[in-house]
Structure formats: structure tokens, C-alpha cells
Design a protein around this motif. Structure first.
Motif, mmCIF file in Angstrom:
data_model
loop_
_atom_site.group_PDB
_atom_site.id
_atom_site.type_symbol
_atom_site.label_atom_id
_atom_site.label_comp_id
_atom_site.label_asym_id
_atom_site.label_seq_id
_atom_site.Cartn_x
_atom_site.Cartn_y
_atom_site.Cartn_z
ATOM 1 N N ASN A 275 0.819 -1.206 0.000
ATOM 2 C CA ASN A 275 0.000 0.000 0.000
ATOM 3 C C ASN A 275 0.857 1.263 0.000
ATOM 4 O O ASN A 275 0.528 2.247 -0.662
ATOM 5 C CB ASN A 275 -0.934 0.003 1.207
ATOM 6 N N ALA A 276 1.956 1.235 0.749
ATOM 7 C CA ALA A 276 2.850 2.383 0.786
ATOM 8 C C ALA A 276 3.438 2.659 -0.590
ATOM 9 O O ALA A 276 3.560 3.818 -1.015
ATOM 10 C CB ALA A 276 3.959 2.146 1.805
ATOM 11 N N LEU A 277 3.818 1.600 -1.306
ATOM 12 C CA LEU A 277 4.338 1.777 -2.664
ATOM 13 C C LEU A 277 3.276 2.362 -3.586
ATOM 14 O O LEU A 277 3.565 3.267 -4.393
ATOM 15 C CB LEU A 277 4.832 0.444 -3.213
ATOM 16 N N ARG A 278 2.059 1.895 -3.479
ATOM 17 C CA ARG A 278 0.985 2.397 -4.349
ATOM 18 C C ARG A 278 0.663 3.864 -4.074
ATOM 19 O O ARG A 278 0.177 4.572 -4.959
ATOM 20 C CB ARG A 278 -0.269 1.552 -4.164
ATOM 21 N N THR A 294 8.998 -12.913 6.737
ATOM 22 C CA THR A 294 8.362 -13.740 5.703
ATOM 23 C C THR A 294 8.756 -13.171 4.349
ATOM 24 O O THR A 294 9.218 -12.021 4.249
ATOM 25 C CB THR A 294 6.831 -13.721 5.835
ATOM 26 N N PRO A 295 8.584 -13.937 3.271
ATOM 27 C CA PRO A 295 8.828 -13.373 1.936
ATOM 28 C C PRO A 295 7.935 -12.153 1.693
ATOM 29 O O PRO A 295 6.828 -12.059 2.230
ATOM 30 C CB PRO A 295 8.451 -14.530 1.000
ATOM 31 N N LEU A 296 8.449 -11.230 0.893
ATOM 32 C CA LEU A 296 7.712 -10.003 0.584
ATOM 33 C C LEU A 296 7.246 -10.053 -0.860
ATOM 34 O O LEU A 296 8.005 -9.715 -1.776
ATOM 35 C CB LEU A 296 8.606 -8.781 0.819
ATOM 36 N N PRO A 297 6.000 -10.461 -1.111
ATOM 37 C CA PRO A 297 5.489 -10.436 -2.484
ATOM 38 C C PRO A 297 5.079 -9.025 -2.866
ATOM 39 O O PRO A 297 4.303 -8.372 -2.150
ATOM 40 C CB PRO A 297 4.271 -11.372 -2.411
ATOM 41 N N LEU A 298 5.612 -8.521 -3.964
ATOM 42 C CA LEU A 298 5.236 -7.190 -4.445
ATOM 43 C C LEU A 298 4.159 -7.334 -5.514
ATOM 44 O O LEU A 298 4.308 -8.095 -6.464
ATOM 45 C CB LEU A 298 6.455 -6.459 -5.009
ATOM 46 N N GLU A 299 3.093 -6.592 -5.335
ATOM 47 C CA GLU A 299 1.971 -6.674 -6.262
ATOM 48 C C GLU A 299 2.331 -6.008 -7.590
ATOM 49 O O GLU A 299 3.154 -5.085 -7.629
ATOM 50 C CB GLU A 299 0.745 -6.012 -5.638
ATOM 51 N N PRO A 300 1.728 -6.472 -8.687
ATOM 52 C CA PRO A 300 2.010 -5.872 -9.998
ATOM 53 C C PRO A 300 1.744 -4.367 -9.986
ATOM 54 O O PRO A 300 0.744 -3.893 -9.447
ATOM 55 C CB PRO A 300 1.031 -6.599 -10.932
ATOM 56 N N GLY A 301 2.675 -3.632 -10.533
ATOM 57 C CA GLY A 301 2.512 -2.193 -10.662
ATOM 58 C C GLY A 301 3.084 -1.368 -9.534
ATOM 59 O O GLY A 301 3.226 -0.143 -9.670
#
Length: 375
Positions: A275-278, A294-301
Motif C-alpha cells: 500500500n505504501a508503494l501504491r 516472511t517473503p515479501l510479495p510485491l503486487e504488480p505495478g
């Protein structure tokens, strides 16, 4: 010499106040400091979850401040009677140390987290002669005294309340350093701080001092009220009373005329990080200070349009430069870190830990000499 210290003997046990022993005075490049106060940091408490990597039994504590009582050599640059704030340890000779980036010292994990300096390690024992782990963050300052490398100690104005200054060596240094150094925030910039704990609120204070527009995001109304008092725009992490964060980026963008230039996440939450990236503007920068478990999955975009993400250690700070800057800002009324502190006698260390875990206090500071009135 014998003195009192809080010892953690196992990852599951409480701290015990014990008599410990130093079997020799300061060596070359070291100073002995009488501790006036020591902040309790989440990193101290994280030892319990270190999977055995941080050796025990140990005296923890790495936000110490006090008075130099003995020096080991003339080359320390310090004298008996100097008031000092203690910060993290570093080797002083690797490429990053020589390049004014001691937080990225090649030996940082070993010196601070997983073993400490091995020189003279055997001189620090419990009252029965049992070995204690080498110095935690070069300090082990949950104690009446600490033996530290002089490069860890930053001289400060003796008129300042030395018992309150310890958190400037780590927690407050990290939040403020992220704003001043990692981001270079200036007047008119916008920044969102996710998590209004000690590090996050230090970032809020620094951003306000830098002239930025700041949004503080948290789920605790009390922390948001404190952030608002420090001139941030408060934003509850939930929407409509529900823990749904899907509209959080839109709410941040509305408050910041299209998004923030910078964001600092202190939570380690993958959902908040995305959310911070968006919520960043194009070319915006998100800094992470919490260790991810934990692993950090980054959402597309989320990294489109030049947005970037980095991990920030110790605010990218040189403690000898940033700590005096923060004390000057405090004296000018522009970095009121004392509003975040509650003091406890060292004998109440377990209550301080419980209050910290429960969120009842932002920054506990332990006073070895006994109880003092809360600030």
C-alpha cells in the motif's frame, strides 16, 4: 568491579537483576561509562525470537547514555566526566566505515547482534564467574556500568538530561536519520510514516523539523493522537472500523495532493508495504526499517514509474554527527523526543517489557539508579 545488571538467561525467561563482574579496566580504545539511563528497543526484545543466534546468558541494552568514569588510552578523544550517548558498534576500518556508512560495516551483524567483540570477552562474568555473552551492540547497557569502544560513544552537552538521551543512539536516530539522510526530506516534500512507534514518531518529528507534510498511519488511536500533536496528519489504518486496507493508498493520495514523495514503513507488514508503494508519487522512495520475517510479495505495478524500495539501517547515520544535531533540535523545541519517553527503575525492567509489548509506552527508558518521575 561489581555492579548490578539485568541478565537474560534464556529466550523464554524474564530478566533477572544480578550482580555482575568486570575483571579488568578499559583496554586501548575503550571507555568505562556509568549508565544514567538506557532505552529499551524492540531489537533488545527480538533476542527472544533469534532462533539461538544471539548468545545467552547476556546483558542486553543498546541505547545507553551516561558519564565516562575511566578511559583506556589517551587516543579515545574522551575524558573522565564527559557525558556520552552510546550507539551501535562498527569496526572502523572496512570500506563502508571508511566511507562514512558505519551502519553497513562488514562486521555489523557479528559486532552488534551475534557475538560482539571477542577481545577481553572473558572479563565479563556473573557473580559466580560464569561467562556472559560479549557486549550486545558494543554496550550491554541494561546495567549500572558499560565498557564500550570509544568510537561508540558520542560526547554531548553536559547540561542536557543525560538519563533521557540514550534512545538518540538507535531508535530515534533510525527514524530521524531515515528522513534527513536516506530521503533528504526538505520543505514542501510529502512523506507517509507507517507505524507510529518510537522509530516512526522520530521520523514524524524530523519531517516536521524539515518542513515536510507528514501523514502518520497507525491502527492505535492513542498513537495517532500523539502523531497529530507532533504535527502529522493522522490516518487510521482501517477503513470504516474494519481492517480492510484496500483503500489506504487512495486515502493517502487524497491527503497529499496525489501521493507522497517518500514513505517509511516500520511495521514489516507486506500488505502495508504494498500500500505504501501504491501511495507514492512517480520516482518515490519507500524505506523499510523492520526486519522481514516472511517473503515479501510485491503486487504488480507497485514499482512502476520509477518507484523504489530499500532497507535502511540505523538511519544511514554517522552517530557522531546526527546525535548532536538531534540534541540541538530538541533544545530549539523542534524534536521533542522526551514526549515519547516513560522512565522505569532498572529493577522494573520486566514491567517495562510488558508495557512495551502491550503498546502502553512508546519508549521505555531504564534508570539504574532507581525510580524517577515519568516525563
Amino acid at each position: 568491579m561489581r555492579f548490578a545488571a539485568a541478565v537474560l538467561r534464556s529466550y523464554e525467561s524474564r530478566f533477572t537483576l544480578e550482580e555482575v563482574m568486570l575483571h579488568a579496566g578499559p583496554g586501548d580504545g575503550e571507555v568505562l561509562v556509568k549508565i544514567a539511563g538506557c532505552g529499551m528497543c524492540r531489537t533488545d526484545l527480538a533476542v527472544r525470537h533469534s532462533a539461538g543466534r544471539s548468545p545467552l546468558p547476556a546483558v542486553l541494552g543498546h541505547e545507553g547514555a551516561g558519564v565516562v568514569v575511566e578511559t583506556g588510552s589517551p587516543g579515545t578523544g574522551l575524558s573522565t566526566g564527559d557525558h556520552v550517548v552510546l550507539s551501535f558498534d562498527s569496526c572502523g576500518h572496512c570500506r563502508n566505515c571508511m566511507g562514512a556508512a558505519p551502519a553497513y560495516c562488514d562486521s555489523f551483524p557479528t559486532l552488534n547482534l551475534f557475538g560482539g567483540r571477542r577481545e577481553h570477552a572473558a572479563r565479563f562474568t556473573d557473580a559466580d564467574g560464569g561467562a556472559l555473552a560479549p557486549r550486545w551492540f558494543g554496550q550491554s547497557s541494561f546495567a549500572e556500568y558499560a565498557m564500550v569502544p570509544a568510537r561508540n560513544a558520542v560526547r554531548v552537552d553536559p547540561t542536557l538530561p543525560i538519563e533521557l538521551l540514550g534512545p538518540l543512539g538507535c531508535g530515534f536516530l533510525t527514524g530521524a536519520g531515515a528522513v534527513f539522510h536516506s530521503f533528504g526530506v526538505g520543505p514542501g516534500d510529502t512523506i507517509a510514516v507507517y507505524g507510529a512507534g518510537a522509530v516512526g514518531l522520530a521520523a514524524v518529528m524530523a519531517a516536521t523539523a524539515a518542513g515536510a507534510v507528514t501523514v502518520a498511519v497507525d491502527r492505535h488511536p492513542g498513537r495517532l493522537a500523539l502523531a497529530e500533536r507532533l504535527q502529522a496528519i493522522p490516518l487510521h489504518a482501517a477503513s470504516g472500523g474494519l481492517p480492510d486496507l484496500s483503500d489506504l493508498p487512495d486515502r493517502v493520495r487524497q491527503l497529499t495532493d496525489g501521493g507522497t514523495h517518500y514513505a517509511l514503513d516500520t511495521t514489516g507488514s507486506p500488505q502495508l508495504i504494498n500500500n505504501a508503494l501504491r501511495a507514492l508519487r512517480p520516482t518515490g522512495h519507500l524505506g523499510l526499517v523492520a526486519r522481514l520475517h516472511t517473503p515479501l510479495p510485491l503486487e504488480p505495478g507497485t514499482l512502476d514509474r520509477g518507484r523504489r524500495i530499500s532497507h535502511i539501517c540505523e538511519g544511514d547515520a554517522v552517530p557522531g554527527l546526527l546525535i548532536p544535531r538531534l540534541t540541538r533540535l530538541w533544545q530549539a523545541g523542534r524534536f521533542p523526543f522526551d514526549q515519547l519517553i516513560r522512565t522505569y527503575p532498572l529493577t522494573d525492567i520486566n514491567q517495562a517489557e510488558r508495557d512495551c509489548d502491550a503498546g502502553r509506552v512508546v519508549k521505555p527508558v531504564l534508570i539504574p539508579a532507581g525510580p524517577r518521575e515519568d516525563t
